[in-house]
Design a protein around this motif. Structure first.
Motif, PDB file in Angstrom:
ATOM      1  N   PRO A 136      -3.522 -29.857 -43.530  1.00 16.30           N
ATOM      2  CA  PRO A 136      -3.206 -31.198 -43.454  1.00 16.30           C
ATOM      3  C   PRO A 136      -4.329 -32.166 -43.108  1.00 16.30           C
ATOM      4  CG  PRO A 136      -2.525 -30.245 -41.505  1.00 16.30           C
ATOM      5  CD  PRO A 136      -3.209 -29.128 -42.273  1.00 16.30           C
ATOM      6  N   ALA A 137      -5.391 -31.979 -42.830  1.00 20.12           N
ATOM      7  CA  ALA A 137      -6.283 -32.692 -42.546  1.00 20.12           C
ATOM      8  C   ALA A 137      -7.391 -32.946 -43.974  1.00 20.12           C
ATOM      9  CB  ALA A 137      -7.309 -32.322 -41.466  1.00 20.12           C
TER      10      ALA A 137
ATOM     11  N   THR B 290      -6.722 -37.428 -46.017  1.00 16.98           N
ATOM     12  CA  THR B 290      -6.746 -37.251 -44.633  1.00 16.98           C
ATOM     13  C   THR B 290      -7.774 -36.719 -43.814  1.00 16.98           C
ATOM     14  OG1 THR B 290      -5.563 -35.304 -45.052  1.00 16.98           O
ATOM     15  CG2 THR B 290      -3.858 -37.055 -44.913  1.00 16.98           C
ATOM     16  N   ALA B 291      -8.777 -36.708 -44.586  1.00 17.66           N
ATOM     17  CA  ALA B 291      -9.963 -35.975 -44.256  1.00 17.66           C
ATOM     18  C   ALA B 291     -10.634 -37.083 -43.372  1.00 17.66           C
ATOM     19  CB  ALA B 291     -10.968 -35.625 -45.638  1.00 17.66           C
TER      20      ALA B 291
ATOM     21  N   PRO C 212      -3.764 -33.819 -36.640  1.00 10.65           N
ATOM     22  CA  PRO C 212      -2.314 -33.420 -36.280  1.00 10.65           C
ATOM     23  C   PRO C 212      -2.168 -32.528 -34.934  1.00 10.65           C
ATOM     24  CG  PRO C 212      -2.533 -33.308 -38.752  1.00 10.65           C
ATOM     25  CD  PRO C 212      -3.896 -33.421 -38.052  1.00 10.65           C
ATOM     26  N   ALA C 213      -2.756 -31.336 -34.982  1.00  9.24           N
ATOM     27  CA  ALA C 213      -2.817 -30.513 -33.625  1.00  9.24           C
ATOM     28  C   ALA C 213      -3.209 -31.521 -32.366  1.00  9.24           C
ATOM     29  CB  ALA C 213      -3.673 -29.373 -33.784  1.00  9.24           C
ATOM     30  N   PHE C 214      -4.215 -32.090 -32.433  1.00  7.00           N
ATOM     31  CA  PHE C 214      -4.701 -32.891 -31.296  1.00  7.00           C
ATOM     32  C   PHE C 214      -3.533 -33.848 -31.008  1.00  7.00           C
ATOM     33  CE2 PHE C 214      -6.388 -36.701 -29.476  1.00  7.00           C
ATOM     34  CZ  PHE C 214      -7.041 -36.175 -28.457  1.00  7.00           C
ATOM     35  N   LEU C 215      -2.826 -34.676 -32.152  1.00  8.03           N
ATOM     36  CA  LEU C 215      -1.979 -35.553 -31.648  1.00  8.03           C
ATOM     37  C   LEU C 215      -0.731 -35.021 -30.999  1.00  8.03           C
ATOM     38  CD1 LEU C 215      -2.354 -37.928 -35.046  1.00  8.03           C
ATOM     39  CD2 LEU C 215      -2.828 -38.365 -32.704  1.00  8.03           C
ATOM     40  N   VAL C 216      -0.229 -33.996 -31.478  1.00 12.15           N
ATOM     41  CA  VAL C 216       0.774 -33.403 -30.952  1.00 12.15           C
ATOM     42  C   VAL C 216       0.505 -32.888 -29.492  1.00 12.15           C
ATOM     43  CG1 VAL C 216       2.305 -31.202 -30.975  1.00 12.15           C
ATOM     44  CG2 VAL C 216       1.917 -32.270 -32.881  1.00 12.15           C
ATOM     45  N   SER C 217      -0.705 -32.267 -29.334  1.00 18.18           N
ATOM     46  CA  SER C 217      -0.884 -31.905 -27.883  1.00 18.18           C
ATOM     47  C   SER C 217      -1.185 -33.164 -27.062  1.00 18.18           C
ATOM     48  CB  SER C 217      -2.212 -31.144 -27.901  1.00 18.18           C
ATOM     49  OG  SER C 217      -2.800 -31.052 -26.642  1.00 18.18           O
ATOM     50  N   TYR C 218      -1.897 -34.326 -27.635  1.00 20.05           N
ATOM     51  CA  TYR C 218      -2.118 -35.338 -26.581  1.00 20.05           C
ATOM     52  C   TYR C 218      -0.745 -36.098 -26.494  1.00 20.05           C
ATOM     53  CZ  TYR C 218      -3.758 -40.350 -25.912  1.00 20.05           C
ATOM     54  OH  TYR C 218      -4.067 -41.468 -25.267  1.00 20.05           O
TER      55      TYR C 218
END
Length: 281
Positions: free
Chosen positions: A194-195, A213-214, A220-226
């Motif tokens: 997705p990146a 998105t690069a 995305p994974a960081f945003l969900v965690s954050y």
């Protein structure tokens, strides 16, 4: 899988797009494409269905928002290094968080209505994350398993309301119809990276946004965690992750939406949207 919701607004039915691009009905297997039906077990059951056994939808119905019953519509600002540069801003040391009202949500091809008196309504093609299972205090390494899939979002923004009328960004972001979502919810297993997805947006046939998105700073994974450190993310919640350069505010001279305009936009592998623009009187 490419999951969809189709039919009249407020009475959409669940469906999927098969490998041949045919819309098929899922009503016999699931009540809706919503938070209650996009968890890992539900997605696995849908993936096991023989798509050839599903009824074809022969007509070309309206496509609704690809996820129903959204509880939270969370958005990240200034998350693309090249977009921040075009607006004269710097990428913040932590993600900028704002919300869009869920009443802004419409289907991918529904009409966008400019609020009365709007002079600076703008466009933003964005990658959307749809949460599949509850996330609270999750580590970045575990965050992806809480994602049901991805979609296209147009984060339409009234810049005067957002930036010139004091307070938070929300009142320029949450106007009615300012959140087209879809056409499809593409499940996480069908999005390799997705990146690294190309994305674009045209207004009246002119290409304004042509990015990837690069260049997203916070992935995305960081945003969900954050975000899960501040609130529980529930199934069906949507996160809009920021936009590449080419917004109307960044043009010289600036360009904003007006009555009669048509926006078309898309993200690689996630489908396309088309919205006619009408000014409220």
């Amino acid at each position: 899988m490419r999951l969809v919701r189709y039919g009249d607004a407020g009475s959409e039915r669940p469906g999927l797009i098969d490998d041949d691009g045919v819309l098929r009905d899922l009503s016999a297997h699931v009540a809706d494409i919503d938070g209650a039906h996009i968890g890992p077990e539900s997605i696995a059951k849908l993936a096991a269905i023989d798509t050839g056994s599903l009824p074809k939808v022969d007509r070309s119905p309206r496509l609704g928002p690809c996820v129903g019953g959204v509880g939270k519509f969370l958005c990240i600002g200034l998350n693309y290094s090249d977009h921040a540069a075009e607006t004269g801003a710097t990428v913040p040391p932590e993600p900028v968080l704002f919300t869009k009202a869920t009443s802004a949500i419409i289907g991918p091809d529904d009409t966008v209505r400019l609020p009365r008196g709007s002079k600076k309504s703008d466009w933003e093609v964005e990658l959307g994350i749809v949460i599949g299972s509850a996330a609270k205090y999750v580590d970045e390494a575990d965050a992806e398993r809480h994602i049901a899939g991805y979609c296209v979002i147009n984060d339409i923004s009234e810049r005067e309301y957002q930036l010139e009328r004091h307070g938070t960004w929300d009142k320029g972001k949450g106007c009615d119809t300012f959140g087209p979502i879809g056409p499809w919810l593409v499940t996480r297993d069908d999005v390799t990276d997705p990146a690294n997805l190309s994305m674009w947006l045209d207004v009246n046939g002119k290409r304004y946004q042509d990015g990837s998105t690069a260049t997203m700073v916070y992935k995305p994974a960081f945003l969900v965690s954050y975000l899960s450190q501040f609130m529980t993310l529930h199934p069906g919640d949507v996160i809009s992750t920021g936009t590449p350069p080419g917004v109307g505010m960044g043009q010289s001279p600036q360009v904003f939406l007006k009555d009669g305009d048509v926006m078309t936009l898309g993200i690689e592998g996630l489908g396309e949207q088309r919205q006619a623009v009408v000014a409220d009187r």
